[in-house]
Design a protein around this motif. Structure first.
Motif, PDB file in Angstrom:
ATOM      1  N   PRO A 100      -7.274  38.584  20.919  1.00 14.62           N
ATOM      2  CA  PRO A 100      -6.046  38.368  20.142  1.00 14.62           C
ATOM      3  C   PRO A 100      -5.465  36.977  20.344  1.00 14.62           C
ATOM      4  O   PRO A 100      -4.862  36.415  19.418  1.00 14.62           O
ATOM      5  CB  PRO A 100      -5.092  39.455  20.661  1.00 14.62           C
ATOM      6  N   VAL A 101      -5.644  36.399  21.535  1.00 10.50           N
ATOM      7  CA  VAL A 101      -5.138  35.050  21.771  1.00 10.50           C
ATOM      8  C   VAL A 101      -5.845  34.053  20.869  1.00 10.50           C
ATOM      9  O   VAL A 101      -5.207  33.183  20.245  1.00 10.50           O
ATOM     10  CB  VAL A 101      -5.324  34.657  23.251  1.00 10.50           C
ATOM     11  N   ALA A 102      -7.162  34.150  20.772  1.00 10.64           N
ATOM     12  CA  ALA A 102      -7.929  33.217  19.934  1.00 10.64           C
ATOM     13  C   ALA A 102      -7.557  33.359  18.463  1.00 10.64           C
ATOM     14  O   ALA A 102      -7.365  32.359  17.760  1.00 10.64           O
ATOM     15  CB  ALA A 102      -9.425  33.455  20.132  1.00 10.64           C
ATOM     16  N   ALA A 103      -7.447  34.604  17.980  1.00 12.47           N
ATOM     17  CA  ALA A 103      -7.098  34.818  16.580  1.00 12.47           C
ATOM     18  C   ALA A 103      -5.689  34.310  16.284  1.00 12.47           C
ATOM     19  O   ALA A 103      -5.453  33.681  15.242  1.00 12.47           O
ATOM     20  CB  ALA A 103      -7.205  36.310  16.237  1.00 12.47           C
ATOM     21  N   TRP A 104      -4.750  34.540  17.199  1.00 15.49           N
ATOM     22  CA  TRP A 104      -3.384  34.063  16.998  1.00 15.49           C
ATOM     23  C   TRP A 104      -3.320  32.539  17.023  1.00 15.49           C
ATOM     24  O   TRP A 104      -2.647  31.915  16.194  1.00 15.49           O
ATOM     25  CB  TRP A 104      -2.486  34.648  18.077  1.00 15.49           C
ATOM     26  N   ALA A 105      -4.030  31.929  17.976  1.00 15.71           N
ATOM     27  CA  ALA A 105      -3.998  30.471  18.080  1.00 15.71           C
ATOM     28  C   ALA A 105      -4.593  29.811  16.840  1.00 15.71           C
ATOM     29  O   ALA A 105      -4.064  28.821  16.329  1.00 15.71           O
ATOM     30  CB  ALA A 105      -4.745  30.019  19.338  1.00 15.71           C
ATOM     31  N   GLY A 106      -5.708  30.359  16.354  1.00 16.35           N
ATOM     32  CA  GLY A 106      -6.330  29.777  15.173  1.00 16.35           C
ATOM     33  C   GLY A 106      -5.533  30.015  13.912  1.00 16.35           C
ATOM     34  O   GLY A 106      -5.405  29.121  13.065  1.00 16.35           O
ATOM     35  N   GLY A 107      -4.961  31.214  13.782  1.00 19.96           N
ATOM     36  CA  GLY A 107      -4.261  31.555  12.557  1.00 19.96           C
ATOM     37  C   GLY A 107      -2.813  31.121  12.540  1.00 19.96           C
ATOM     38  O   GLY A 107      -2.400  30.311  11.702  1.00 19.96           O
ATOM     39  N   ALA A 108      -2.005  31.637  13.463  1.00 18.34           N
ATOM     40  CA  ALA A 108      -0.560  31.394  13.427  1.00 18.34           C
ATOM     41  C   ALA A 108      -0.158  30.090  14.097  1.00 18.34           C
ATOM     42  O   ALA A 108       0.686  29.359  13.589  1.00 18.34           O
ATOM     43  CB  ALA A 108       0.165  32.565  14.085  1.00 18.34           C
ATOM     44  N   LEU A 109      -0.740  29.783  15.254  1.00 13.59           N
ATOM     45  CA  LEU A 109      -0.285  28.626  16.020  1.00 13.59           C
ATOM     46  C   LEU A 109      -0.654  27.305  15.352  1.00 13.59           C
ATOM     47  O   LEU A 109       0.154  26.377  15.308  1.00 13.59           O
ATOM     48  CB  LEU A 109      -0.871  28.677  17.429  1.00 13.59           C
ATOM     49  N   ILE A 110      -1.875  27.192  14.826  1.00 15.78           N
ATOM     50  CA  ILE A 110      -2.354  25.924  14.275  1.00 15.78           C
ATOM     51  C   ILE A 110      -2.651  26.022  12.779  1.00 15.78           C
ATOM     52  O   ILE A 110      -2.144  25.244  11.975  1.00 15.78           O
ATOM     53  CB  ILE A 110      -3.625  25.448  15.015  1.00 15.78           C
ATOM     54  N   GLY A 111      -3.471  26.981  12.380  1.00 19.62           N
ATOM     55  CA  GLY A 111      -3.909  27.067  10.995  1.00 19.62           C
ATOM     56  C   GLY A 111      -2.774  27.193   9.999  1.00 19.62           C
ATOM     57  O   GLY A 111      -2.741  26.495   8.980  1.00 19.62           O
ATOM     58  N   ARG A 112      -1.823  28.055  10.277  1.00 18.55           N
ATOM     59  CA  ARG A 112      -0.710  28.261   9.351  1.00 18.55           C
ATOM     60  C   ARG A 112       0.193  27.034   9.278  1.00 18.55           C
ATOM     61  O   ARG A 112       0.723  26.696   8.205  1.00 18.55           O
ATOM     62  CB  ARG A 112       0.108  29.478   9.777  1.00 18.55           C
ATOM     63  N   GLU A 113       0.361  26.338  10.408  1.00 19.71           N
ATOM     64  CA  GLU A 113       1.191  25.133  10.425  1.00 19.71           C
ATOM     65  C   GLU A 113       0.591  24.042   9.546  1.00 19.71           C
ATOM     66  O   GLU A 113       1.315  23.334   8.840  1.00 19.71           O
ATOM     67  CB  GLU A 113       1.328  24.632  11.862  1.00 19.71           C
ATOM     68  N   LEU A 114      -0.729  23.907   9.586  1.00 21.84           N
ATOM     69  CA  LEU A 114      -1.389  22.894   8.759  1.00 21.84           C
ATOM     70  C   LEU A 114      -1.431  23.316   7.293  1.00 21.84           C
ATOM     71  O   LEU A 114      -1.280  22.490   6.393  1.00 21.84           O
ATOM     72  CB  LEU A 114      -2.795  22.636   9.286  1.00 21.84           C
ATOM     73  N   GLU A 115      -1.652  24.594   7.061  1.00 25.57           N
ATOM     74  CA  GLU A 115      -1.756  25.091   5.688  1.00 25.57           C
ATOM     75  C   GLU A 115      -0.421  24.989   4.952  1.00 25.57           C
ATOM     76  O   GLU A 115      -0.372  24.649   3.757  1.00 25.57           O
ATOM     77  CB  GLU A 115      -2.234  26.539   5.709  1.00 25.57           C
ATOM     78  N   SER A 116       0.681  25.238   5.656  1.00 31.26           N
ATOM     79  CA  SER A 116       1.995  25.226   5.017  1.00 31.26           C
ATOM     80  C   SER A 116       2.612  23.833   4.963  1.00 31.26           C
ATOM     81  O   SER A 116       3.617  23.627   4.269  1.00 31.26           O
ATOM     82  CB  SER A 116       2.939  26.168   5.761  1.00 31.26           C
ATOM     83  N   GLY A 117       2.043  22.899   5.699  1.00 31.78           N
ATOM     84  CA  GLY A 117       2.599  21.554   5.724  1.00 31.78           C
ATOM     85  C   GLY A 117       3.667  21.344   6.768  1.00 31.78           C
ATOM     86  O   GLY A 117       4.248  20.258   6.871  1.00 31.78           O
ATOM     87  N   THR A 118       3.950  22.366   7.597  1.00 27.58           N
ATOM     88  CA  THR A 118       4.969  22.233   8.635  1.00 27.58           C
ATOM     89  C   THR A 118       4.589  21.165   9.656  1.00 27.58           C
ATOM     90  O   THR A 118       5.435  20.403  10.123  1.00 27.58           O
ATOM     91  CB  THR A 118       5.175  23.579   9.341  1.00 27.58           C
ATOM     92  N   ALA A 187      -8.550  33.793  28.767  1.00 25.33           N
ATOM     93  CA  ALA A 187      -7.390  33.618  27.902  1.00 25.33           C
ATOM     94  C   ALA A 187      -7.224  32.157  27.487  1.00 25.33           C
ATOM     95  O   ALA A 187      -6.953  31.857  26.309  1.00 25.33           O
ATOM     96  CB  ALA A 187      -6.134  34.112  28.619  1.00 25.33           C
ATOM     97  N   LEU A 188      -7.399  31.239  28.424  1.00 24.39           N
ATOM     98  CA  LEU A 188      -7.265  29.808  28.109  1.00 24.39           C
ATOM     99  C   LEU A 188      -8.387  29.336  27.196  1.00 24.39           C
ATOM    100  O   LEU A 188      -8.164  28.497  26.307  1.00 24.39           O
ATOM    101  CB  LEU A 188      -7.253  28.998  29.406  1.00 24.39           C
ATOM    102  N   ALA A 189      -9.591  29.861  27.403  1.00 18.54           N
ATOM    103  CA  ALA A 189     -10.691  29.502  26.507  1.00 18.54           C
ATOM    104  C   ALA A 189     -10.424  29.999  25.091  1.00 18.54           C
ATOM    105  O   ALA A 189     -10.709  29.298  24.108  1.00 18.54           O
ATOM    106  CB  ALA A 189     -11.999  30.081  27.039  1.00 18.54           C
ATOM    107  N   GLY A 190      -9.878  31.198  24.972  1.00 16.27           N
ATOM    108  CA  GLY A 190      -9.527  31.720  23.651  1.00 16.27           C
ATOM    109  C   GLY A 190      -8.474  30.865  22.968  1.00 16.27           C
ATOM    110  O   GLY A 190      -8.559  30.598  21.760  1.00 16.27           O
ATOM    111  N   LEU A 191      -7.483  30.403  23.730  1.00 22.14           N
ATOM    112  CA  LEU A 191      -6.447  29.538  23.172  1.00 22.14           C
ATOM    113  C   LEU A 191      -7.045  28.233  22.649  1.00 22.14           C
ATOM    114  O   LEU A 191      -6.730  27.784  21.538  1.00 22.14           O
ATOM    115  CB  LEU A 191      -5.395  29.246  24.239  1.00 22.14           C
ATOM    116  N   ALA A 192      -7.909  27.615  23.432  1.00 27.60           N
ATOM    117  CA  ALA A 192      -8.509  26.343  23.028  1.00 27.60           C
ATOM    118  C   ALA A 192      -9.438  26.506  21.834  1.00 27.60           C
ATOM    119  O   ALA A 192      -9.432  25.679  20.905  1.00 27.60           O
ATOM    120  CB  ALA A 192      -9.270  25.738  24.213  1.00 27.60           C
ATOM    121  N   LEU A 193     -10.247  27.549  21.832  1.00 28.80           N
ATOM    122  CA  LEU A 193     -11.147  27.795  20.696  1.00 28.80           C
ATOM    123  C   LEU A 193     -10.348  28.062  19.425  1.00 28.80           C
ATOM    124  O   LEU A 193     -10.727  27.619  18.331  1.00 28.80           O
ATOM    125  CB  LEU A 193     -12.080  28.959  21.004  1.00 28.80           C
TER     126      LEU A 193
END
Length: 304
Positions: A100-118, A187-193
């Motif tokens: 869940p950490v990897a999916a959240w980091a890729g989707g909400a933490l980084i991906g959504r920020e870039l996709e929305s322009g934030t 957990a840290l590897a999931g965050l970075a990936l």
């Protein structure tokens, strides 16, 4: 009017960036804290059942003797099943925290920020992209390290003397991951990936899916080759070989040249738990560091 039009945007302090990350992802933060609190409460309760569970898992006699309780009384005790099942469930959840950490980091933490322009908006307000990414990673990394580390310690405490009949042998995948520093490293590897996937795909859903797939691949790869991370112990003897109770058996051969039966076993004794933990933790931290460095390089190269 000219002075007003050319005035620089107010500088954003690093602490402000961290607070912004916490405020933006407060739902995920609250959920993580609730999970941590629930798991801690459950492990505390399970620890209180430890003595009764070990009594229910002990030898018995009919009729009872001075040293052994009545088998009828032991069979009536079901605490050992509750204790073992509860520990196994929480250990499994703890060993899978990277997904869940990897999916959240890729989707909400980084991906959504870039996709929305934030993210791009933040970069125009005296926040460099490197500082933005550092703040995005630093706050979750600190929380994951402290939260997962604390939960591992409580889990080890709740397991008591780690009777393998109740808690599972040390080399079971969910037991191994949930009782040492390797849980924090996962957990840290999931965050970075996840962060790297978010920067590569720049869209929430694809980044979350790729981050989850990469984490699954890494988890399964290390689990399959865990036995190869430290030299095994070999034992050769005529006839059969009796290995220690908690030995992690790797190979077992019983050739019979010229009618003589000779057994050859290679295994990891329980004393190899910590060497295997350290090596796997080092590999995971290397993956996390490499993915983090790649994320910063990719971010710099994609900027105009």
């Amino acid at each position: 009017m000219t002075a007003l039009g050319t005035a620089p945007a107010p500088a954003v302090r690093p602490g402000g960036l961290v607070r912004t990350v916490a405020r933006t992802h407060r739902t995920a933060l609250v959920l993580a804290l609730l999970v941590l609190a629930t798991a801690t409460a459950a492990l505390t309760w399970l620890h209180s059942l430890g003595d009764e569970a070990r009594a229910g898992d002990s030898a018995c006699a009919t009729p009872p003797t001075d040293r052994l309780p009545s088998c009828a009384a032991v069979e009536a005790i079901t605490t050992d099943e509750v204790y073992a099942s509860g520990l196994a469930m929480i250990a499994t959840v703890l060993s899978w925290v990277m997904f869940p950490v990897a999916a959240w980091a890729g989707g909400a933490l980084i991906g959504r920020e870039l996709e929305s322009g934030t993210a791009q908006l933040a970069w125009t307000q005296s926040v460099t992209p490197a500082r933005w990414l550092a703040a995005k990673l630093a706050a979750p990394a600190a929380l994951l390290t402290s939260g997962t580390g604390a939960l591992v310690l409580v889990n080890v405490w709740a397991r008591g003397d780690a009777d393998p009949d109740l808690t599972g042998d040390w080399y079971y995948p969910y037991v191994f991951v949930s009782t040492g520093p390797v849980a924090v490293a996962y957990a840290l590897a999931g965050l970075a990936l996840g962060a790297l996937a978010g920067l590569v795909w720049r869209r929430a859903l694809p980044a979350a899916g790729v981050a989850l797939a990469a984490s699954l691949l890494l988890y399964n790869l290390l689990e399959r080759h865990r036995e190869d991370l430290w030299p095994t112990v070999s034992r050769i003897a005529p006839g059969s070989i009796e290995l220690p109770r908690s030995a992690f058996q790797v190979t077992w051969d019983t050739p019979a040249p010229h009618g003589v039966r000779i057994s050859h076993a290679t295994f990891h004794p329980q004393s190899h738990f910590w060497p295997l933990q350290y090596v796997e933790t080092g590999l995971l931290l290397a993956v996390a560091a490499t993915a983090t460095a790649a994320a910063f390089v990719l971010l710099a190269r994609r900027l105009p």
